[in-house]
Design a protein around this motif. Sequence first.
Motif, PDB file in Angstrom:
ATOM      1  N   VAL A 241       0.845  -1.190   0.000  1.00 23.42           N
ATOM      2  CA  VAL A 241       0.000   0.000   0.000  1.00 23.42           C
ATOM      3  C   VAL A 241       0.886   1.247   0.000  1.00 23.42           C
ATOM      4  N   ALA A 242       0.475   2.253  -0.770  1.00 29.13           N
ATOM      5  CA  ALA A 242       1.236   3.513  -0.819  1.00 29.13           C
ATOM      6  C   ALA A 242       0.900   4.331   0.421  1.00 29.13           C
ATOM      7  N   MET A 243       1.907   4.728   1.176  1.00 23.52           N
ATOM      8  CA  MET A 243       1.680   5.509   2.398  1.00 23.52           C
ATOM      9  C   MET A 243       1.711   7.013   2.128  1.00 23.52           C
ATOM     10  N   VAL A 244       2.248   7.369   0.945  1.00 22.60           N
ATOM     11  CA  VAL A 244       2.266   8.772   0.507  1.00 22.60           C
ATOM     12  C   VAL A 244       1.937   8.765  -0.986  1.00 22.60           C
ATOM     13  N   ASP A 245       1.672   9.902  -1.577  1.00 23.13           N
ATOM     14  CA  ASP A 245       1.509   9.946  -3.035  1.00 23.13           C
ATOM     15  C   ASP A 245       2.847   9.560  -3.660  1.00 23.13           C
TER      16      ASP A 245
ATOM     17  N   LYS B 142      -1.743   8.148  -2.263  1.00 23.80           N
ATOM     18  CA  LYS B 142      -1.660   7.578  -0.915  1.00 23.80           C
ATOM     19  C   LYS B 142      -2.885   6.702  -0.657  1.00 23.80           C
ATOM     20  N   GLY B 143      -2.679   5.525  -0.116  1.00 21.69           N
ATOM     21  CA  GLY B 143      -3.803   4.644   0.214  1.00 21.69           C
ATOM     22  C   GLY B 143      -4.133   3.651  -0.892  1.00 21.69           C
ATOM     23  N   TYR B 144      -3.591   3.845  -2.082  1.00 21.88           N
ATOM     24  CA  TYR B 144      -3.853   2.901  -3.172  1.00 21.88           C
ATOM     25  C   TYR B 144      -3.044   1.625  -2.946  1.00 21.88           C
ATOM     26  N   ARG B 145      -3.636   0.526  -3.384  1.00 23.28           N
ATOM     27  CA  ARG B 145      -2.912  -0.738  -3.299  1.00 23.28           C
ATOM     28  C   ARG B 145      -2.036  -0.902  -4.541  1.00 23.28           C
TER      29      ARG B 145
END
Length: 511
Positions: A390-394, A404-407
Amino acid sequence: MNTLQNVSSEFYRVSDAFASKGSGVFLVFILSLSTLAFASIILRVSSTDRVHGRLPPGSFGFPFIGESIQYYASQKDMDALGWFKKKREKYGPLFKSRVDGFKTILLDSPGGWKFMYSEFDENVIRVLYPPTVRDLTGPDSPIIKHGRVHRVYKSFLLNHFSGVDVVHRYIPTIGKVAVDHINSLWLSRSDNSEVKAQELLQEFTFSIIGILILGITDSSVLEDLRPKFEEFVNGFVRVSFRLNLPGFQYHRSMKARSQIHEILQRSLVKRRAELEEGKATSTQDYLSVMLTHSNEDGYFYRDAEIRDIMLNLLWAGFESTATTMTMMMMHISRNPQVYDELIKEHAGIASKKAEGEALTLQELRSMKYTWAVMQETLRVSPSSADINRVAMVDLEYKGFTIPKGYRLTAAAGQSQWNPDRFPDPTKFDPSRFVTKTGTRSIEPYIFFPFGSGLRHCPGYELARINTMTLFHHLLRNVKWTMVYLEEKCRYRFLFYPEKGLPIRITKCKAY
Ligand code: HEM
């Protein structure tokens, strides 16, 4: 926090409450709340993100379920013309979709997979497990932890589990278990009666992990553990609500988890006493190591952590190895020329050894063709069909923004079944990995059956040695034939032969 994280955390909060309480009044209250929460989730998931930058191309499909059905269907079937290929043709090697409720970026290029695996900082990219996995693996489970806690655990694990000197110590035990296993379970059934290979191979893998990791040599303890473990594993592979209420799989698996913990705690207490009395050594298995060695911070693991670590290793190591061996046996049965090559390789090794002499690490590593057969098995029938982060930042990648938040997902089939990378992908052909003179090198980041980077599988060497050893002794002593040569495979996060691979065994002395 962006929409997805709000949605996920809201979903998880509701789900946490479900998971931990069981009373009727609470249930009615929670059911009403959850209906509202669910409606709000659907609405919010369907809403548009405010994205700074350009999203990769693609479509999210339906609200919530998105394109999960197409995604899983294309993982089941090595159809090079499937959904993955259509998406690649339409959007290129990086596209967005929605899978398992997550806005997902699917990466379909070596560069993309390398990028995803560079989990260099837990504040940038993190491993992602669903909440049920988090519950079942436990609060002290290091595989769901990040950053320093994970790194320290991993180096402890690798030092005491995969180092060459440790592997040397394990080899004779694995050899002995393999020979005893073949004598008691294979040769005793060599009257041509029907037996399920999958069950026999699971039995072997369970004994090895039981002995090497949990330090359980008492077969009655292993027999007690086995059905509980199966119930525990069902919690990962069966679709179930995260409801801790009788009748739900989640409840049965969480109960099995507690029962397994009780068994593990008894082993732990017994071993501690044996160590104090000098009846056990500090390195005889991983349980002893965890009880007697501190990690690199000088910290000794607590009992609760040791139980979670042991259960994690059992979970991570059992199914993957047993299933790989089962699928390998199936592919060998269907390809007589592969069988002949294997016999040649193992006869060569056996001819230099005295009867009953243990294999050495050097000999195991010289089994290049067998290793190629195992790799080709993992290519055709991957045992980790996808890896998620998962992306924790853009994040910025190739001119696109991954919010951010995308898997981020790497699906094994996308690479391993792609005819541009592995020509004629449906053909079982170990020569992709081996030449007459040695190992064939594969382009980096197109084949990653054991993962890569920080989360690379620490059981890789154990899985390889187990498989090489067992097949060395099996090929020497028995010949098997599949009862249903065309038996189909089912996909439930791993590939299984639909009927458990029924075979008939006859004794033989191949070399
Ligand atoms: C054929 C057998 C096996 C296969 C194909 C396999 C595959 C994998 C893969 C792909 C990962 C990486 C997951 C990710 O990046 O998210 C992984 C991680 C892991 N594997 Fe294995 N594995 C096998 C056997 C084993 C064995 C025998 C053990 C231990 C007894 C084991 C323990 C683990 C653990 C603890 C992790 C998590 C590592 C971490 O979070 O840093 N595996 N495995």
